[in-house]
Structures are given as structure tokens and as C-alpha cells.
Design an enzyme around this catalytic site. Structure first.
Site, PDB file in Angstrom:
ATOM      1  N   ASP A  11       0.900  -1.171   0.000  1.00 52.16           N
ATOM      2  CA  ASP A  11       0.000   0.000   0.000  1.00 52.16           C
ATOM      3  C   ASP A  11       0.935   1.216   0.000  1.00 52.16           C
ATOM      4  O   ASP A  11       1.028   1.941   0.979  1.00 52.16           O
ATOM      5  CB  ASP A  11      -0.941   0.007   1.211  1.00 52.16           C
ATOM      6  N   HIS A 249       9.313  -1.166   9.195  1.00 52.04           N
ATOM      7  CA  HIS A 249       8.311  -2.248   9.229  1.00 52.04           C
ATOM      8  C   HIS A 249       8.366  -3.124   7.979  1.00 52.04           C
ATOM      9  O   HIS A 249       8.603  -4.330   8.053  1.00 52.04           O
ATOM     10  CB  HIS A 249       6.903  -1.652   9.310  1.00 52.04           C
TER      11      HIS A 249
HETATM   12  O1  RIB Z   1       2.021  -0.838  11.164  1.00 48.66           O
HETATM   13  C1  RIB Z   1       2.960  -0.651  10.175  1.00 48.66           C
HETATM   14  C2  RIB Z   1       2.344  -0.845   8.808  1.00 48.66           C
HETATM   15  O2  RIB Z   1       1.386   0.174   8.639  1.00 48.66           O
HETATM   16  C3  RIB Z   1       3.304  -0.751   7.654  1.00 48.66           C
HETATM   17  O3  RIB Z   1       2.946  -1.660   6.641  1.00 48.66           O
HETATM   18  C4  RIB Z   1       3.209   0.680   7.203  1.00 48.66           C
HETATM   19  O4  RIB Z   1       3.311   0.819   5.804  1.00 48.66           O
HETATM   20  C5  RIB Z   1       1.927   1.197   7.842  1.00 48.66           C
HETATM   21  O5  RIB Z   1       0.959   1.604   7.034  1.00 48.66           O
HETATM   22 CA    CA Z   2       2.638  -0.970   4.341  1.00 45.69          CA
END
Ligand code: RIB
Ligand code: CA
Length: 330
Positions: A11, A249
Site C-alpha cells: 500500500d 516495518h
Molecule cells: O504498522 C505498520 C504498517 O502500517 C506498515 O505496513 C506501514 O506501511 C503502515 O501503514
Molecule cells: Ca505498508
């Protein structure tokens, strides 16, 4: 060794863009396709950002990008997460309008087709909501046994949540989809906040990236990475109280798919809270009986070798394009 085949679902916000660059530039990963979903931004914007990052990377032009779900299975998408990713998802940075377009196939159909064409071969890496996969499973439940593995960025077992006290954004953003995926039988590696909040970049890592990446033709990539990281540092400080450290992340999920030895895992049966007034999107394991689970559905990452991960991330992001490497051997 042959590159591991992967489909990456994004995303495309800031950490997704870094994960995408990592997957595109790693010589140990062969991307079979990229699928997009709503989340940090709309599915349209995620697709545009993905195509633009793909072109920036200089990677093979024939990697297909398929657009997917525009909202969760039930309820409404809450809109762009401007506080962390800005209005366009990539910290306001203006990449050139991509020349390529997404393929016409809907992302869940693309996933179903690829897994049926190459059963047991493809690792799915999901770093956004699990909506596309839940739809794909509804269309063809047999794909659960045809994916080599699903590595997902999402959830939190021992760590607190990041959008509510107990929920992580990707699971909270479509808990019903997450529930269906965790109950599907796909072998899952959960790369959640327990490890991603420890997989941080600091100022000195950004400096090292710029040193490693210096070279002819690298300026557009370095400018982009530098700018989005700067935005991310400021956003994490302002909204999450993280000073001088930003969690990687989504890049960590791709790195774990490439090299599982970066993390320690525990076996768990993860249940998703789909309806709780305070706890929707929680990833729950009955830890009262953790040593006596009769069934498990996920390997949950609980520790990460941060230094080794960051070293690999910086080197892959900074790697010269193949054409420049070949010129260097003339
Ligand atoms: O919680 C972290 C996630 O949410 C990651 O995928 C980052 O892109 C955010 O949208
Ligand atoms: Ca993400």
C-alpha cells in the site's frame, strides 16, 4: 542459488517504497509481480507510487503491477494516513509520472493465477492490509496449499499496538480479511511490531547509505530515499515520540522472506479479534497454553538481529544498477 520467487503486496507509503526497492534490487529475490491495495493511501495512489518507484529503481520493466482492493471487506477505508506518509504517501516527494501502467487483471485474480501456474514455488509477502489475499482465497481456497509461505508485516503479540493500544495498522485496517487469512492454512510468518519496532534506522545509517550509494547515475535514487527518510524521521518524532529512530516495518518483512535467520520465531495459534469495541484488530494467542499448543497457524517473529538487517538493507538499497556494475568491469 536461484533467486526466491515472490509476489509483493503493498500500500505504497514510505516504508512500502523502501521494501519495494529492497525486493527489486536484491539479487536473491525474483519478483513475479507486485499487487497493490488501499491502506496508507488509496489503491490508485498506491499503484501510481509503485509504478513510479519501479521505474526509479531501474529494475526489469516486465515486472507486472496489478491493482487490488479499494477498501476493506466490511466497512469503509479511513482515508490516507497523511500524518506518517503525507498526502501522496511518499512524503510529498514528486517522482516523475510513470510511463508504464498496471495490468488489467485484478490483484486477487493475479495471485490466484500465479499460484496455480507455479504451485509450491512462490512466497507471498504482504506489507499492507490482507484484503487482496482474503479475496483470492474466497475465489480459490486451494491456493492456501499452493503458496510456499506467506510472510506478512502485521500484528503484535507481546508489543503494544500502533493504531490502538492493542492493534497494528495492517490488521486493524481489515480485521475480517486477516481472520480469513490466518484461518486459511497458509503457512504464515508474522513480522509484527515485536520486531519491526526494534528494526530501526538512525541518522548514522542514513549517512552510511549515502556513502555506499555514491556513484554515477545514482543521484535520483539517493535523493528520493534521503527525502522520504527525512519525512519519516520527522513524522515518527511528532506523532509517535520516536526520536532519532524510525522503524523499518515493511523492509524487515521482505528481508525476513529473503533470509529467515534474521529473526527468532515462536510457534503460536494467532486469532484475530474482528469485532471488539476496544480491541478490533488484535492478534491474540492463548499464551496460557503456549507450550502445549495442539495446533499452530503462525511463526511469530519475536527477536531480530537489527545490525545484520540494517547492514543488508543499506547495501541492497545502495547497490549500483547492474548496467553500472558491468561498466565497472570494462
Ligand atoms: O504498522 C505498520 C504498517 O502500517 C506498515 O505496513 C506501514 O506501511 C503502515 O501503514
Ligand atoms: Ca505498508
Amino acid at each position: 542459488m536461484a533467486a526466491a520467487k515472490m509476489i509483493l503486496d503493498v500500500d505504497t507509503g514510505i516504508d512500502d517504497a523502501l521494501a519495494l526497492l529492497f525486493a527489486l534490487k536484491s539479487d536473491e529475490i525474483g519478483l513475479e509481480g507486485i499487487t497493490t491495495v488501499f491502506g496508507n493511501v488509496s489503491a490508485e495512489q498506491a499503484t501510481r507510487n509503485t509504478l513510479a518507484v519501479l521505474e526509479l529503481s531501474g529494475a526489469a520493466e516486465d515486472i507486472p503491477v496489478a491493482m487490488g482492493a479499494a477498501g476493506p471487506l466490511f466497512g469503509e477505508w479511513g482515508g490516507t494516513v497523511e500524518s506518517i506518509h503525507d498526502r501522496n504517501g511518499i512524503g510529498g516527494y514528486e517522482l516523475p509520472e510513470p510511463k508504464k501502467q498496471a495490468i488489467a487483471e485484478f490483484a486477487p485474480d493475479f495471485i490466484v493465477r500465479k499460484l496455480n501456474e507455479q504451485p509450491g514455488e512462490i512466497t507471498l509477502v504482504f506489507v499492507g492490509r490482507l484484503t487482496n489475499l482474503a479475496i483470492a482465497l474466497a475465489k480459490d481456497p486451494t491456493i492456501a496449499s499452493k503458496a510456499k509461505r506467506l510472510v506478512l508485516m502485521g500484528g503484535a503479540l507481546y508489543a503494544p499496538g500502533n493504531v490502538t493500544p492493542v492493534a497494528e495498522a495492517n490488521i486493524w485496517g481489515d480485521p475480517e480479511a486477516a481472520h480469513r487469512v490466518f484461518e486459511s492454512g497458509i503457512p504464515i510468518t508474522m513480522v509484527g511490531l515485536d520486531v519491526t519496532m526494534e528494526a530501526v534506522l538512525r541518522d548514522e545509517d542514513v549517512r552510511r547509505f549515502k556513502e555506499l550509494a555514491a556513484g554515477p547515475g545514482q543521484e535520483p535514487l539517493v535523493r528520493f530515499v534521503d527525502a522520504i527518510l527525512k519525512y519519516y524521521f520527522e513524522a515518527y518524532e511528532q506523532y509517535n515520540g520516536c526520536v532519532g529512530r524510525i522503524p523499518m516495518h515493511d523492509p524487515l518483512a521482505v528481508a525476513v522472506a529473503e533470509d529467515p535467520s534474521l529473526v527468532d520465531t515462536e510457534p503460536h495459534y494467532i486469532a484475530i479479534e474482528t469485532k471488539g469495541r476496544l480491541s478490533a484488530g488484535a492478534t491474540l494467542s492463548d499464551r496460557r497454553k503456549a507450550s502445549a499448543f495442539t495446533e499452530i497457524n503462525a511463526s511469530v517473529c519475536v527477536r531480530v538481529d537489527r545490525d545484520r538487517f540494517v547492514d543488508r538493507l543499506l547495501k541492497v538499497l545502495a547497490a549500483q544498477p547492474l548496467s553500472a556494475q558491468m561498466r565497472g568491469t570494462d
